[in-house]
Design a protein around this motif. Structure first.
Motif, short mmCIF file in Angstrom:
data_model
loop_
_atom_site.label_atom_id
_atom_site.label_comp_id
_atom_site.label_asym_id
_atom_site.label_seq_id
_atom_site.Cartn_x
_atom_site.Cartn_y
_atom_site.Cartn_z
N VAL A 50 0.99 -1.23 -0.03
CA VAL A 50 -0.04 -0.04 -0.02
C VAL A 50 1.04 1.36 0.07
CG1 VAL A 50 -1.61 1.23 1.26
CG2 VAL A 50 -1.93 -1.17 1.36
N GLN A 51 0.89 1.97 -1.17
CA GLN A 51 1.65 3.23 -1.21
C GLN A 51 3.10 2.97 -1.02
OE1 GLN A 51 0.47 6.55 0.95
NE2 GLN A 51 -1.45 5.83 1.18
N GLY A 52 3.56 1.43 -1.55
CA GLY A 52 4.98 1.17 -1.71
C GLY A 52 5.27 0.40 0.07
N TYR A 53 4.43 0.42 1.03
CA TYR A 53 4.77 -0.24 2.26
C TYR A 53 3.93 -1.62 2.21
CZ TYR A 53 5.59 4.66 3.43
OH TYR A 53 6.18 5.82 3.33
N GLU A 92 -8.45 0.70 -0.61
CA GLU A 92 -9.01 1.78 -1.06
C GLU A 92 -8.80 3.00 -0.04
OE1 GLU A 92 -12.64 1.85 -3.18
OE2 GLU A 92 -11.98 0.78 -4.94
N THR A 93 -9.31 2.63 1.13
CA THR A 93 -9.15 3.74 2.28
C THR A 93 -7.62 3.78 2.38
OG1 THR A 93 -11.38 3.06 2.78
CG2 THR A 93 -10.03 4.16 4.58
N ALA A 94 -6.87 2.80 2.81
CA ALA A 94 -5.62 3.15 2.99
C ALA A 94 -4.67 3.93 2.18
CB ALA A 94 -4.86 1.56 3.26
N GLY A 95 -5.21 3.70 0.94
CA GLY A 95 -4.58 4.42 -0.27
C GLY A 95 -4.65 5.77 -0.03
N LYS A 96 -5.61 6.29 0.76
CA LYS A 96 -5.91 7.87 0.95
C LYS A 96 -5.34 8.06 2.29
CE LYS A 96 -10.30 7.45 -1.25
NZ LYS A 96 -11.60 7.46 -1.13
N LEU A 97 -4.49 7.51 2.93
CA LEU A 97 -4.04 7.80 4.21
C LEU A 97 -2.55 8.40 3.94
CD1 LEU A 97 -4.60 4.63 6.31
CD2 LEU A 97 -5.77 6.91 6.51
N ALA A 98 -2.15 9.56 4.72
CA ALA A 98 -1.05 10.16 4.57
C ALA A 98 0.40 9.33 5.20
CB ALA A 98 -0.95 11.63 5.07
N LEU A 99 0.73 8.02 4.66
CA LEU A 99 1.35 7.19 5.12
C LEU A 99 3.02 7.76 5.10
CD1 LEU A 99 0.17 4.01 3.79
CD2 LEU A 99 -0.33 4.94 5.97
#
Length: 107
Positions: A50-53, A92-99
């Motif tokens: 998710v976002q590279g993590y 999809e929700t995790a993709g919107k978090l500011a990780l």
């Protein structure tokens, strides 16, 4: 921690700073060091990103429940759990978090 409810759908999001335990991440999140993809008749359990993590995702289609755990910067664990949700909702929700911002806090 936060809990969101929309009708019968619920989602909980929590973040934990492993701080002093960061060196034990491999023991805490064994899945972070392996590739896994187990599928059953009603769902799955698999590693993903998710976002590279690195992340671990589980979902049960029969109960419409799932979990997603994301390891951010070898220090933070982000946990999403949903009930009565669609299969793609957690990711999809995790993709919107500011990780990335969260990872920057580790510096």
């Amino acid at each position: 921690e936060a809990k969101y409810v929309s009708g019968q759908q619920t989602m909980e999001v929590s973040m934990a700073d492993l701080g002093p335990m960061a060196g034990l991440v491999g023991a805490i999140a064994v899945w972070a060091n392996v590739e896994m993809d187990n599928t059953t008749e009603t769902g799955f359990e698999r590693t993903t990103t998710v976002q590279g993590y690195k992340a671990m995702e589980t979902y049960d289609r029969a109960s419409k429940t799932g979990e997603l755990n994301i390891l951010v910067g070898d220090r933070f664990m982000v946990h999403l759990q949903g009930e009565n949700i669609k299969e793609r909702t957690l990711k999809e929700t995790a993709g919107k978090l500011a990780l990335k911002k969260l990872e920057n806090l580790a510096d």
